[in-house]
Design an enzyme around this catalytic site. Structure first.
Site, PDB file in Angstrom:
ATOM      1  N   LYS A  55       4.315 -19.860 -16.698  1.00 25.17           N
ATOM      2  CA  LYS A  55       4.854 -21.080 -15.438  1.00 25.17           C
ATOM      3  C   LYS A  55       3.529 -22.296 -15.059  1.00 25.17           C
ATOM      4  O   LYS A  55       3.871 -22.830 -15.110  1.00 25.17           O
ATOM      5  CB  LYS A  55       6.031 -20.641 -15.034  1.00 25.17           C
ATOM      6  CG  LYS A  55       6.674 -19.460 -15.295  1.00 25.17           C
ATOM      7  CD  LYS A  55       7.827 -19.399 -14.587  1.00 25.17           C
ATOM      8  CE  LYS A  55       9.077 -17.758 -15.841  1.00 25.17           C
ATOM      9  NZ  LYS A  55       9.377 -16.809 -15.113  1.00 25.17           N
ATOM     10  N   GLN A  99      10.181 -14.882  -8.994  1.00 25.70           N
ATOM     11  CA  GLN A  99       9.711 -13.591 -10.339  1.00 25.70           C
ATOM     12  C   GLN A  99      10.386 -12.023 -10.258  1.00 25.70           C
ATOM     13  O   GLN A  99      10.251 -11.467  -9.177  1.00 25.70           O
ATOM     14  CB  GLN A  99       8.401 -13.055 -10.564  1.00 25.70           C
ATOM     15  CG  GLN A  99       7.923 -12.889 -12.266  1.00 25.70           C
ATOM     16  CD  GLN A  99       8.449 -13.150 -13.326  1.00 25.70           C
ATOM     17  OE1 GLN A  99       9.232 -14.890 -12.994  1.00 25.70           O
ATOM     18  NE2 GLN A  99       8.760 -13.145 -14.581  1.00 25.70           N
ATOM     19  N   ASP A 122      16.165 -21.409 -10.820  1.00 28.52           N
ATOM     20  CA  ASP A 122      16.656 -20.349 -11.238  1.00 28.52           C
ATOM     21  C   ASP A 122      18.013 -20.047 -12.226  1.00 28.52           C
ATOM     22  O   ASP A 122      18.700 -19.777 -12.416  1.00 28.52           O
ATOM     23  CB  ASP A 122      16.255 -19.246 -11.213  1.00 28.52           C
ATOM     24  CG  ASP A 122      15.084 -18.299 -11.715  1.00 28.52           C
ATOM     25  OD1 ASP A 122      14.732 -18.237 -13.186  1.00 28.52           O
ATOM     26  OD2 ASP A 122      14.435 -17.524 -10.490  1.00 28.52           O
TER      27      ASP A 122
HETATM   28  N1  GUN Z   1      12.443 -12.718 -15.088  1.00 29.19           N
HETATM   29  C1  GUN Z   1      12.869 -12.071 -16.483  1.00 29.19           C
HETATM   30  N2  GUN Z   1      13.343 -13.618 -16.142  1.00 29.19           N
HETATM   31  C2  GUN Z   1      13.198 -13.888 -15.195  1.00 29.19           C
HETATM   32  C3  GUN Z   1      13.998 -15.692 -15.070  1.00 29.19           C
HETATM   33  O1  GUN Z   1      14.807 -16.346 -16.288  1.00 29.19           O
HETATM   34  N3  GUN Z   1      13.849 -15.726 -14.043  1.00 29.19           N
HETATM   35  C4  GUN Z   1      12.873 -14.579 -13.053  1.00 29.19           C
HETATM   36  N4  GUN Z   1      13.004 -15.068 -12.063  1.00 29.19           N
HETATM   37  N5  GUN Z   1      12.345 -13.710 -13.190  1.00 29.19           N
HETATM   38  C5  GUN Z   1      12.636 -13.418 -14.661  1.00 29.19           C
END
Ligand code: GUN
Length: 305
Positions: A55, A99, A122
């Site tokens: 990311k 995350q 998110d």
């Molecule tokens: N862990 C797995 N998928 C995601 C996501 O889309 N966002 C976040 N913040 N954590 C994740």
């Protein structure tokens, strides 16, 4: 035997990223705003560290301002909430992502709901969840994985899914529920199936679109699939795979891919299907957050949804 079309999420995501790079540059030229993304990671989960690194690198390649906050497993809730508050008030940051999963001692709800809704790239804040469920998405953030799936579906079927039966297998807040909302908004007839559903095979076999996000390797069998159905596989499972005669760790989705290819109309591979779209949607949401902060409309890269 007919062979399903492979839905190439990698190429679609690259095309979206190219639009985002241009739009981001224009935003800087015209409004002197550089989109900024802050990513928090708490603990040592190796898969999460790989996702976060990807990311951060993608944000940098889009020309964004990007910060990563790596905190130890035993970090207190208070320290995390203080950091989120600082980022909420930091004008250089337009998007904040924590995350998941979090270490067990931390309250996920408390932490995700502390992010200001206008920076919640998110789409987990209840304000954004409520807007999506009410069909009011013009200034809402849509969770990245279902947003990416929806673009792949619209690429195949267009943006009016009237008369189409869709089944979403999995009811998580990150994927299943927002996916169902997006399909409903596009006029599909939606079934949400989960671990307590009876006759899953029968329900799936009536669907024109199957989206599966369960985390169970090869769960969806070819016999469950209606001929020519569109299959979107969100699963990312690490399993031993025979590669060049040796067993190596590889990624497999939730669909029995090889057999499904003989009956589906189109299918996403794992890897290379939904995964790259998720990251592209995070970049799109971050650009949108920066644009909305200047009183502009959301990014055009997700205009379809
Ligand atoms: N862990 C797995 N998928 C995601 C996501 O889309 N966002 C976040 N913040 N954590 C994740």
């Amino acid at each position: 035997m007919a062979v399903a079309k492979l839905i190439d999420g990698k190429i679609k995501a690259e095309n979206i990223i190219e639009i985002i790079k241009k739009d981001s540059l224009n935003l800087q030229k015209e409004y002197n705003i550089k989109p900024g993304l802050a990513v928090l990671i708490i603990g040592e989960d190796p898969a999460s560290h790989i996702y976060v690194k990807n990311k951060r690198l993608k944000a940098e390649s889009c020309g964004f301002y990007s910060t990563q906050h790596t905190l130890p497993n035993d970090t207190s809730e208070e320290i995390i909430l203080n950091l989120i508050n600082e980022l909420n008030d930091n004008d250089k940051i337009h998007g904040i992502l924590v995350q998941l999963p979090l270490p067990k001692h931390l309250n996920e709800t408390l932490i995700t709901q502390a992010i200001r809704p206008s920076k919640d790239v998110d789409g987990f804040h209840y304000m954004n969840v409520g807007k999506l469920n009410s069909g009011k998405t013009s200034d809402a953030f849509i969770p990245c994985t279902p947003a990416g799936c929806m673009i792949l579906i619209e690429n195949e079927l267009g943006n009016d899914l009237s008369g189409i039966n869709a089944i979403v297998i999995g009811r998580s807040n990150i994927v299943g529920k927002p996916m169902a909302s997006l399909l409903l908004k596009a006029h599909a007839t939606v079934t949400i199936a989960h671990s307590k559903t009876k006759n899953l095979e029968m329900l799936a076999s009536q669907a024109d679109i199957i989206i599966v996000a369960v985390g169970s390797p090869n769960m969806v069998k070819a016999s469950w699939i209606k001929p020519k159905a569109i299959i979107i596989d969100v699963g990312i499972n690490r399993v031993g795979k025979v590669i060049d005669g040796e067993i190596k760790m590889g990624l497999t989705g939730d669909v029995d891919f090889n057999d499904a290819c003989n009956i589906a109309g189109a299918i996403t591979p794992v890897p290379g299907g939904v995964g790259p779209m998720t990251i592209a949607m995070l970049m799109s949401n971050t650009l949108s957050a920066a644009r909305l902060s200047a009183g502009l409309e959301k990014s055009t890269s997700t205009k379809e949804i």
